[in-house]
Design an enzyme around this catalytic site. Structure first.
Site, PDB file in Angstrom:
ATOM      1  N   TYR A 164       7.617  -0.139  -2.557  1.00 56.52           N
ATOM      2  CA  TYR A 164       7.861   1.234  -3.018  1.00 56.52           C
ATOM      3  C   TYR A 164       8.402   1.208  -4.444  1.00 56.52           C
ATOM      4  O   TYR A 164       9.392   0.505  -4.724  1.00 56.52           O
ATOM      5  CB  TYR A 164       8.840   1.975  -2.082  1.00 56.52           C
ATOM      6  CG  TYR A 164       8.192   2.215  -0.744  1.00 56.52           C
ATOM      7  CD1 TYR A 164       7.353   3.302  -0.548  1.00 56.52           C
ATOM      8  CD2 TYR A 164       8.334   1.292   0.297  1.00 56.52           C
ATOM      9  CE1 TYR A 164       6.679   3.487   0.653  1.00 56.52           C
ATOM     10  CE2 TYR A 164       7.663   1.461   1.500  1.00 56.52           C
ATOM     11  CZ  TYR A 164       6.841   2.560   1.665  1.00 56.52           C
ATOM     12  OH  TYR A 164       6.165   2.729   2.846  1.00 56.52           O
ATOM     13  N   CYS A 344      -0.011   5.359 -12.644  1.00 59.06           N
ATOM     14  CA  CYS A 344       0.596   4.996 -11.367  1.00 59.06           C
ATOM     15  C   CYS A 344       0.217   6.030 -10.311  1.00 59.06           C
ATOM     16  O   CYS A 344       0.225   7.239 -10.578  1.00 59.06           O
ATOM     17  CB  CYS A 344       2.123   4.904 -11.508  1.00 59.06           C
ATOM     18  SG  CYS A 344       2.904   4.170 -10.053  1.00 59.06           S
TER      19      CYS A 344
HETATM   20  P1  FAD Z   1       0.717   1.538   7.452  1.00 63.23           P
HETATM   21  O1  FAD Z   1      -0.583   2.139   7.790  1.00 63.23           O
HETATM   22  O2  FAD Z   1       1.578   1.108   8.563  1.00 63.23           O
HETATM   23  O3  FAD Z   1       0.487   0.359   6.435  1.00 63.23           O
HETATM   24  C1  FAD Z   1      -0.197   0.594   5.215  1.00 63.23           C
HETATM   25  C2  FAD Z   1      -0.576  -0.701   4.552  1.00 63.23           C
HETATM   26  O4  FAD Z   1       0.359  -1.718   4.782  1.00 63.23           O
HETATM   27  C3  FAD Z   1      -1.873  -1.245   5.084  1.00 63.23           C
HETATM   28  O5  FAD Z   1      -2.949  -0.631   4.440  1.00 63.23           O
HETATM   29  C4  FAD Z   1      -1.732  -2.677   4.737  1.00 63.23           C
HETATM   30  O6  FAD Z   1      -2.018  -2.919   3.382  1.00 63.23           O
HETATM   31  C5  FAD Z   1      -0.303  -2.931   4.957  1.00 63.23           C
HETATM   32  N1  FAD Z   1      -0.117  -3.430   6.313  1.00 63.23           N
HETATM   33  C6  FAD Z   1       0.121  -2.710   7.407  1.00 63.23           C
HETATM   34  N2  FAD Z   1       0.249  -3.518   8.465  1.00 63.23           N
HETATM   35  C7  FAD Z   1       0.095  -4.781   8.002  1.00 63.23           C
HETATM   36  C8  FAD Z   1       0.123  -6.053   8.603  1.00 63.23           C
HETATM   37  N3  FAD Z   1       0.337  -6.210   9.890  1.00 63.23           N
HETATM   38  N4  FAD Z   1      -0.047  -7.143   7.824  1.00 63.23           N
HETATM   39  C9  FAD Z   1      -0.267  -7.010   6.512  1.00 63.23           C
HETATM   40  N5  FAD Z   1      -0.304  -5.828   5.880  1.00 63.23           N
HETATM   41  C10 FAD Z   1      -0.133  -4.732   6.624  1.00 63.23           C
HETATM   42  N6  FAD Z   1       3.997   4.636  -1.386  1.00 63.23           N
HETATM   43  C11 FAD Z   1       4.771   5.732  -1.563  1.00 63.23           C
HETATM   44  O7  FAD Z   1       4.762   6.644  -0.724  1.00 63.23           O
HETATM   45  N7  FAD Z   1       5.590   5.835  -2.667  1.00 63.23           N
HETATM   46  C12 FAD Z   1       5.666   4.877  -3.631  1.00 63.23           C
HETATM   47  O8  FAD Z   1       6.407   5.022  -4.612  1.00 63.23           O
HETATM   48  C13 FAD Z   1       4.858   3.713  -3.442  1.00 63.23           C
HETATM   49  N8  FAD Z   1       4.896   2.718  -4.357  1.00 63.23           N
HETATM   50  C14 FAD Z   1       4.096   1.625  -4.202  1.00 63.23           C
HETATM   51  C15 FAD Z   1       4.136   0.626  -5.175  1.00 63.23           C
HETATM   52  C16 FAD Z   1       3.318  -0.477  -5.055  1.00 63.23           C
HETATM   53  C17 FAD Z   1       3.356  -1.547  -6.134  1.00 63.23           C
HETATM   54  C18 FAD Z   1       2.457  -0.604  -3.932  1.00 63.23           C
HETATM   55  C19 FAD Z   1       1.568  -1.794  -3.769  1.00 63.23           C
HETATM   56  C20 FAD Z   1       2.440   0.370  -2.953  1.00 63.23           C
HETATM   57  C21 FAD Z   1       3.251   1.507  -3.075  1.00 63.23           C
HETATM   58  N9  FAD Z   1       3.251   2.507  -2.094  1.00 63.23           N
HETATM   59  C22 FAD Z   1       4.026   3.623  -2.279  1.00 63.23           C
HETATM   60  C23 FAD Z   1       2.454   2.418  -0.853  1.00 63.23           C
HETATM   61  C24 FAD Z   1       3.313   1.797   0.269  1.00 63.23           C
HETATM   62  O9  FAD Z   1       3.561   0.430  -0.016  1.00 63.23           O
HETATM   63  C25 FAD Z   1       2.651   1.845   1.644  1.00 63.23           C
HETATM   64  O10 FAD Z   1       1.373   1.267   1.577  1.00 63.23           O
HETATM   65  C26 FAD Z   1       2.530   3.240   2.207  1.00 63.23           C
HETATM   66  O11 FAD Z   1       3.802   3.847   2.339  1.00 63.23           O
HETATM   67  C27 FAD Z   1       1.904   3.199   3.609  1.00 63.23           C
HETATM   68  O12 FAD Z   1       2.627   2.278   4.392  1.00 63.23           O
HETATM   69  P2  FAD Z   1       2.928   2.567   5.933  1.00 63.23           P
HETATM   70  O13 FAD Z   1       3.663   1.398   6.485  1.00 63.23           O
HETATM   71  O14 FAD Z   1       3.516   3.896   6.121  1.00 63.23           O
HETATM   72  O15 FAD Z   1       1.452   2.638   6.540  1.00 63.23           O
END
Ligand code: FAD
Length: 386
Positions: A164, A344
């Protein structure tokens, strides 16, 4: 930049109330924001209040006049001098990977606040995490969060880390160097057959963060990321910031450092923000940015694209690249003069932006490929999309 000296016991504070409160045990503070206005959406009602100190220089740019966002975090109206440790300013290199996956830092949720209005598609929250000063970071960096529970794809193993972007400055929203803020959108999934949201499938980490309550514990790793660090060598530089949705997070940190805090970084250049969201209710930190517009009209520009409410010149939805294209000559001119440009937000934003930049370059008789290579070589081009 205008500065206003408040006395030792005065700070503008409060959310849901408009009053001036005593700040105990702190030295006199210098604040650079003479007037504030806030609106907030609370439990179905819009609560509006304002506190004014000193003079406001100008009105809003005509672009954004009439656009009213519903929300803003309380932190936006408590500006003061940063009191965090001096080491936060003195270090030559950004802190990196202080905490790793096997031994994360256990932080505490300080607040969680919905910051979009009722008509926004989806929910976005401003989340403040207390790291007690143990996980320092610089503007533009990210934290990793390990959500609690078992990894659904790897039974018996913990959930994987999600990154994040940090939406505060190194001093945090409380200016004491003990917190980091996030701007998190709840990830939801749509059933391809019904076309409706699938309540059984939710993003694990974003929902954990948005559902968390003050006092809850959170596993932090990092900080990480060098791509979006704010180059501070030249305080008179131009910074063109392009965001979609939560991509605004690092820029909120930049802008607070530039305009809200009184630190060693004395910004007197130009910060130009292009923000793309679906509609007015989806705007993030809009009041905070409008305050900068009023107070620092020579140093800040703010242009928004509301894809579901505005049309581009071809009659289609107005996306952030369409808004940029309206200023393409100025943007190219500033890039030629050394401006930094940052992107971004969601990965899907980049193809449309690249197409527009290529089209503009060709209309000027330039090769976009050559120009892009030069921007990258000069370290003017900064992209962090996810
Ligand atoms: P989930 O569906 O549970 O997971 C989403 C992603 O996490 C999947 O697509 C996959 O890539 C990874 N993932 C899930 N399960 C696994 C597993 N078992 N093994 C490996 N990988 C897995 N989001 C924001 O809302 N605000 C921000 O400021 C923000 N900043 C970010 C900055 C960067 C540099 C990056 C890379 C991402 C950012 N994100 C941000 C996105 C955030 O990291 C999440 O992807 C998003 O919140 C969804 O995650 P989740 O766990 O809710 O969803």
């Amino acid at each position: 930049m205008a500065t206003v000296q408040l006395n030792a016991h005065t700070v503008v504070t409060g959310f849901g109330s408009s009053h001036v409160e005593t700040l105990r045990g702190k030295d006199a503070v210098t604040q650079r924001m003479p007037s504030f206005e806030a609106r907030r959406f609370m439990g179905g009602k819009t609560l509006q209040w304002s506190v004014k100190r000193g003079e406001s220089k100008v009105g809003l740019r005509s672009e954004n006049r009439g656009v009213k966002a519903y929300t803003k975090p309380a932190s936006a109206v408590t500006p003061q001098v940063a009191t965090g440790p001096k080491s936060l300013e003195a270090a030559k290199e950004p802190p990196m990977h202080l905490f790793k996956n096997k031994e994360p830092f256990i932080g505490t949720i300080k607040s969680v606040e919905r910051i979009v209005g009722p008509k926004a598609p989806g929910e976005t929250c401003h989340i403040v995490i207390d790291h007690e000063g143990n996980v320092p970071y610089w503007e533009g960096q990210s934290y990793g969060i390990i959500p609690p529970g078992e990894n659904p794809k790897k039974p018996g193993q913990p959930n994987s880390v999600r990154l994040y972007s940090i939406a505060s400055t190194r001093y945090g929203d409380d200016f004491d160097g003990r917190t980091a803020s996030f701007c998190v959108r709840r990830a939801v999934y749509w059933d391809p057959e019904t076309g409706k949201e699938d309540p059984a499938k939710k993003g694990i980490c974003s929902n954990f963060l948005c559902d968390s309550k003050p006092g809850d514990k959170v596993q932090i790793v990092g900080p990480s990321g060098k791509v979006l660090l704010l180059p501070e060598e030249d305080p008179s530089a131009t910074h063109i910031m392009v965001a979609t949705g939560t991509g605004i997070a690092p820029y909120r940190g930049y802008l607070r450092r530039m305009f809200m805090e009184d630190t060693e970084f004395k910004f007197n250049g130009l910060a130009w923000l292009f923000m793309g969201v679906a509609n007015t209710d989806s705007l993030l930190y809009h009041d905070e940015f409008n305050t900068y517009l009023k107070e620092y009209p020579d140093n800040f520009r703010y242009d928004i694209a509301l894809s579901r409410e505005q049309k581009n010149s071809r009659g289609g939805k107005l996306y952030v690249q369409d808004k940029m294209e309206e200023y393409s000559e100025e943007l190219f001119d500033k890039l030629d003069k050394g401006a930094h440009i940052y992107f971004c937000g969601l990965r899907g934003m980049m193809p449309g932006i690249q197409d527009m930049l290529k089209r503009v370059a060709e209309s000027r008789g330039e090769s976009w490929e050559t120009k892009l290579a030069a921007l990258k070589k000069n370290k003017q081009w900064h992209v962090e999309v996810y």
